[in-house]
Motif scaffolding. Structure first.
Motif, mmCIF file in Angstrom:
data_model
loop_
_atom_site.group_PDB
_atom_site.id
_atom_site.type_symbol
_atom_site.label_atom_id
_atom_site.label_comp_id
_atom_site.label_asym_id
_atom_site.label_seq_id
_atom_site.Cartn_x
_atom_site.Cartn_y
_atom_site.Cartn_z
ATOM 1 N N GLU A 151 -30.230 -25.121 13.472
ATOM 2 C CA GLU A 151 -31.465 -24.353 13.403
ATOM 3 C C GLU A 151 -32.247 -24.477 14.699
ATOM 4 O OE1 GLU A 151 -35.375 -24.363 10.647
ATOM 5 O OE2 GLU A 151 -33.486 -24.498 9.577
ATOM 6 N N PRO A 152 -31.702 -23.947 15.785
ATOM 7 C CA PRO A 152 -32.501 -23.922 17.010
ATOM 8 C C PRO A 152 -33.665 -22.958 16.852
ATOM 9 C CG PRO A 152 -30.502 -22.653 17.273
ATOM 10 C CD PRO A 152 -30.398 -23.320 15.936
ATOM 11 N N VAL A 153 -34.616 -23.057 17.752
ATOM 12 C CA VAL A 153 -35.802 -22.209 17.676
ATOM 13 C C VAL A 153 -35.593 -20.899 18.436
ATOM 14 C CG1 VAL A 153 -38.261 -22.080 18.258
ATOM 15 C CG2 VAL A 153 -37.307 -24.204 17.363
ATOM 16 N N ASP A 154 -34.706 -20.894 19.404
ATOM 17 C CA ASP A 154 -34.548 -19.742 20.281
ATOM 18 C C ASP A 154 -33.148 -19.160 20.164
ATOM 19 O OD1 ASP A 154 -35.914 -18.181 22.421
ATOM 20 O OD2 ASP A 154 -34.126 -18.779 23.522
ATOM 21 N N PHE A 155 -33.068 -17.819 20.091
ATOM 22 C CA PHE A 155 -31.790 -17.131 19.928
ATOM 23 C C PHE A 155 -31.716 -15.962 20.906
ATOM 24 C CE2 PHE A 155 -32.492 -19.297 15.970
ATOM 25 C CZ PHE A 155 -31.223 -19.717 15.565
ATOM 26 N N ASP A 156 -30.528 -15.427 21.033
ATOM 27 C CA ASP A 156 -30.359 -14.207 21.818
ATOM 28 C C ASP A 156 -30.682 -12.974 20.982
ATOM 29 O OD1 ASP A 156 -29.156 -15.266 24.387
ATOM 30 O OD2 ASP A 156 -27.769 -16.102 22.921
ATOM 31 N N LEU A 157 -30.378 -13.050 19.680
ATOM 32 C CA LEU A 157 -30.597 -11.905 18.797
ATOM 33 C C LEU A 157 -30.898 -12.405 17.392
ATOM 34 C CD1 LEU A 157 -30.469 -8.785 18.370
ATOM 35 C CD2 LEU A 157 -28.034 -9.070 17.851
ATOM 36 N N ILE A 158 -31.939 -11.854 16.789
ATOM 37 C CA ILE A 158 -32.270 -12.157 15.397
ATOM 38 C C ILE A 158 -32.029 -10.906 14.561
ATOM 39 C CG2 ILE A 158 -34.116 -12.753 13.773
ATOM 40 C CD1 ILE A 158 -35.391 -14.442 15.940
ATOM 41 N N LEU A 159 -31.337 -11.075 13.452
ATOM 42 C CA LEU A 159 -31.118 -10.005 12.484
ATOM 43 C C LEU A 159 -32.010 -10.289 11.284
ATOM 44 C CD1 LEU A 159 -27.200 -9.885 12.652
ATOM 45 C CD2 LEU A 159 -28.872 -8.754 14.145
ATOM 46 N N ALA A 160 -33.110 -9.551 11.182
ATOM 47 C CA ALA A 160 -34.064 -9.752 10.092
ATOM 48 C C ALA A 160 -33.644 -8.886 8.916
ATOM 49 C CB ALA A 160 -35.474 -9.395 10.552
ATOM 50 N N GLY A 161 -33.110 -9.519 7.870
ATOM 51 C CA GLY A 161 -32.582 -8.797 6.723
ATOM 52 C C GLY A 161 -31.085 -8.959 6.649
ATOM 53 N N GLY A 162 -30.595 -9.530 5.553
ATOM 54 C CA GLY A 162 -29.166 -9.804 5.429
ATOM 55 C C GLY A 162 -28.474 -8.930 4.408
ATOM 56 N N GLY A 163 -29.027 -7.749 4.134
ATOM 57 C CA GLY A 163 -28.363 -6.832 3.221
ATOM 58 C C GLY A 163 -27.194 -6.151 3.900
ATOM 59 N N LEU A 164 -26.904 -4.922 3.492
ATOM 60 C CA LEU A 164 -25.751 -4.224 4.038
ATOM 61 C C LEU A 164 -25.877 -4.023 5.544
ATOM 62 C CD1 LEU A 164 -23.119 -2.672 3.748
ATOM 63 C CD2 LEU A 164 -24.448 -0.652 3.096
ATOM 64 N N ALA A 165 -27.036 -3.593 6.037
ATOM 65 C CA ALA A 165 -27.196 -3.315 7.464
ATOM 66 C C ALA A 165 -27.115 -4.594 8.293
ATOM 67 C CB ALA A 165 -28.517 -2.592 7.715
ATOM 68 N N VAL A 217 -39.285 -11.567 21.420
ATOM 69 C CA VAL A 217 -39.764 -11.148 20.105
ATOM 70 C C VAL A 217 -39.825 -12.377 19.219
ATOM 71 C CG1 VAL A 217 -37.433 -10.541 19.315
ATOM 72 C CG2 VAL A 217 -39.413 -9.562 18.168
ATOM 73 N N SER A 218 -40.902 -12.501 18.466
ATOM 74 C CA SER A 218 -41.098 -13.634 17.562
ATOM 75 C C SER A 218 -40.954 -13.168 16.122
ATOM 76 C CB SER A 218 -42.488 -14.257 17.759
ATOM 77 O OG SER A 218 -42.639 -14.743 19.069
ATOM 78 N N THR A 234 -37.795 -17.280 18.022
ATOM 79 C CA THR A 234 -37.898 -16.268 19.063
ATOM 80 C C THR A 234 -36.504 -15.849 19.504
ATOM 81 O OG1 THR A 234 -37.974 -17.913 20.841
ATOM 82 C CG2 THR A 234 -40.088 -17.179 19.911
ATOM 83 N N ALA A 235 -36.422 -14.652 20.082
ATOM 84 C CA ALA A 235 -35.150 -14.134 20.563
ATOM 85 C C ALA A 235 -35.412 -13.071 21.608
ATOM 86 C CB ALA A 235 -34.329 -13.557 19.413
ATOM 87 N N GLY A 236 -34.344 -12.704 22.299
ATOM 88 C CA GLY A 236 -34.475 -11.610 23.253
ATOM 89 C C GLY A 236 -34.711 -10.286 22.559
ATOM 90 N N HIS A 237 -34.097 -10.106 21.361
ATOM 91 C CA HIS A 237 -34.232 -8.871 20.594
ATOM 92 C C HIS A 237 -34.160 -9.184 19.106
ATOM 93 C CE1 HIS A 237 -32.770 -7.497 24.540
ATOM 94 N NE2 HIS A 237 -33.476 -6.408 24.306
ATOM 95 N N CYS A 238 -34.701 -8.267 18.304
ATOM 96 C CA CYS A 238 -34.624 -8.386 16.847
ATOM 97 C C CYS A 238 -34.209 -7.044 16.260
ATOM 98 C CB CYS A 238 -35.970 -8.806 16.259
ATOM 99 S SG CYS A 238 -36.002 -8.827 14.446
ATOM 100 N N CYS A 239 -33.190 -7.064 15.423
ATOM 101 C CA CYS A 239 -32.777 -5.880 14.656
ATOM 102 C C CYS A 239 -33.289 -6.053 13.231
ATOM 103 C CB CYS A 239 -31.263 -5.730 14.676
ATOM 104 S SG CYS A 239 -30.595 -5.325 16.301
#
Length: 398
Positions: A24-38, A149-150, A160-165
Motif C-alpha cells: 500500500e504505497p501512497v504514490d502510484f503511476d495510475l489509479i483506477l477508481a472503481g473496480g466494476g466492469l470498466a 491527481v489525489s 496520489t498518481a500521475g493520472h486517474c481513470c
C-alpha cells in the motif's frame, strides 16, 4: 441486459468479498477508481500490455454493493477476452411488425453470460500481476491538480498518481432524458418449450394492456430453460414499470411460446440511463466506462464497447504514460439524437423505426451500425431503407 451488453442488476454477491492487499504505497503511476466492469477491464488490458513496464497501478474496488447480472452482447471476430458464454446464437427472431422473422448472423455472434464469470476471468489476470494493488474501499473524492491527481477514500486515506481513470459514477447529477428499466428472469418449464439455437431479439409486440415502449428478449439456454428480458424505455422522470413485470413475463411466455406452466429461478432488475452527455475529462482525471457515456445511447448496450475503450486507453498509457480515451463519433451522436427524441416524444413511432431496421437489411449490418463501426456508404444503405422521415420533426433535435 447490458455490444455491446446491456446490464440489469441482480441479487448475488461475489464469492470473494475481500481481497488481500499486497502493498500500500501512497504514490502510484495510475489509479483506477472503481473496480466494476470498466475498472477491471482496464486493469486487465494494462496487465497484458507489454509497454506498461513497471508502472504502479492502484485499483480501488468497492465490493460491498456488487450485484451480479446477466450480460447480453454480440461480437464480430474474436472477443478480446477469454470468456465462455452461457449460451450463444447465430440465428435471431426479430420483430418486423407483421410478426417474427428469423434471420441469420453471418459475421456476428450474440451471446449471454454473467458478470460473475466476466469478473473471474479478469481477476485471474489482475491478481497475478504484482504491479497492481487492489484496495477494497470506496472513493470519496478525486482532486486533479496540474501535475498530479489525489484520490481520497471514504475512510480518510489518500493516494496520489500521475493520472486517474474514474468509473465510479456518472459525474452529472442531471437526470438522463431516458431510462431503460426492466428485469431478466431465468425461467424453467415443465416440458421442452424453447429452441436453444434461436434468440428472440427486441420483440415489441404488445400484450393486453401493455405500453408500446415495452419489449421482450428471449434467450434460451436449453429446451426447458431461458432468460426472459422484459424492458421498458421511458422519460427519465417516469415510473419504472406501470405494470408488474412478472405478469408481463407470464403473458409473453404464454402468447409467444405457448408456455403456461413455468417456474422462476432468479430475477435480476436494473435501470440504465440513456442519453447521458459524454463528460469532458479534467486534465489528469479521465472518466471511463458508463461514467464516460460509452454505453450506446439508443439501446443501452455497452459490454464490448467498454472492452474496446479499455484496450485503447491501455495502449495509450503504455505508449506515452498518459491514458487517453478514444474520441466519440460526432456522426453517430448526430444519428442518436433524433432517435432519443423519438423515444421521448413518440414511443409508437420509435417502435416502428426499430422494427424497420431489422426488417429492411441484414442483421449483421444493423449490429455493425449499433456498434458505430459502419462506413458512411453502409449507413446510407441502411438508413435509405428505413423511415427516416419521421426523425425530421424539430422537437426531436432539441
Amino acid at each position: 441486459m447490458t455490444g455491446a451488453a446491456r446490464a440489469g442488476a441482480g441479487p448475488d454477491r461475489p464469492a470473494r468479498a475481500q481481497v488481500a492487499v499486497r502493498r500500500e504505497p501512497v504514490d502510484f503511476d495510475l489509479i483506477l477508481a472503481g473496480g466494476g466492469l470498466a475498472g477491471r477491464s482496464l486493469a486487465y488490458f494494462l496487465s497484458r500490455h507489454p509497454g506498461v513496464g513497471e508502472a504502479r497501478i492502484l485499483l480501488i474496488d468497492d465490493s460491498r454493493h456488487y450485484q451480479h447480472r446477466s450480460i447480453v452482447y454480440w461480437y464480430d471476430g474474436v472477443l478480446p477476452l477469454r470468456l465462455t458464454p452461457s449460451a450463444s446464437y447465430t440465428t435471431l427472431a426479430v420483430d418486423t411488425g407483421a410478426g417474427l422473422r428469423t434471420t441469420s448472423l453471418h459475421r456476428h455472434t450474440l451471446s449471454v453470460t454473467s458478470s460473475q464469470r466476466i469478473f473471474e476471468c479478469l481477476d485471474g489476470v489482475i491478481d497475478a500481476d504484482p504491479r497492481i494493488t487492489r484496495l477494497d474501499a470506496r472513493t470519496a473524492r478525486i482532486d486533479a491538480q496540474q501535475d498530479r491527481v489525489s484520490v481520497v477514500l471514504a475512510d480518510g486515506r489518500s493516494f496520489t498518481a500521475g493520472h486517474c481513470c474514474d468509473s465510479t459514477a456518472p459525474p452529472s447529477r442531471v437526470a438522463p432524458p431516458l431510462v431503460m428499466t426492466g428485469e431478466i428472469r431465468h425461467v424453467r418449464t415443465t416440458r421442452a418449450s424453447f429452441d436453444p439455437s434461436v434468440a428472440t431479439f427486441m420483440d415489441f409486440r404488445p400484450g393486453d394492456g401493455e405500453q408500446p415502449d415495452r419489449f421482450h428478449c428471449l434467450l434460451p439456454v436449453s429446451s426447458r430453460e431461458a432468460l426472459l428480458e422484459t424492458g421498458r424505455i421511458t422519460p427519465g422522470g417516469a415510473p419504472a414499470l406501470a405494470r408488474p413485470s412478472d405478469a408481463a413475463a407470464a403473458e409473453y411466455l404464454r402468447r409467444a411460446c405457448g408456455v403456461a406452466d413455468f417456474s422462476t429461478l432468479t430475477v435480476q432488475r436494473g435501470v440504465i440511463p440513456l442519453g447521458l452527455r459524454r463528460p469532458s475529462s479534467k486534465g489528469r482525471h479521465l472518466y471511463v466506462g458508463a461514467a464516460s457515456g460509452i454505453v450506446k445511447a439508443t439501446t443501452g448496450y455497452g459490454f464490448t464497447r467498454i472492452l474496446h475503450q479499455a484496450e485503447r486507453i491501455a495502449s495509450s498509457f503504455a505508449a506515452g504514460g498518459s491514458p487517453r480515451s478514444p474520441e466519440a463519433s460526432r456522426r453517430f451522436r448526430y444519428y442518436d439524437k433524433p432517435v432519443l427524441g423519438l423515444w421521448l416524444h413518440d414511443p409508437d413511432a420509435a417502435v416502428r423505426f426499430m422494427r424497420a431496421a431489422f426488417a429492411s437489411v441484414d442483421a449483421d449490418l444493423v449490429l455493425d451500425f449499433l456498434d458505430e463501426r459502419t462506413t458512411p456508404l453502409q449507413e446510407r444503405t441502411l438508413l435509405g431503407s428505413m423511415p427516416v422521415g419521421m426523425l425530421l420533426r424539430p422537437r426531436f433535435w432539441r
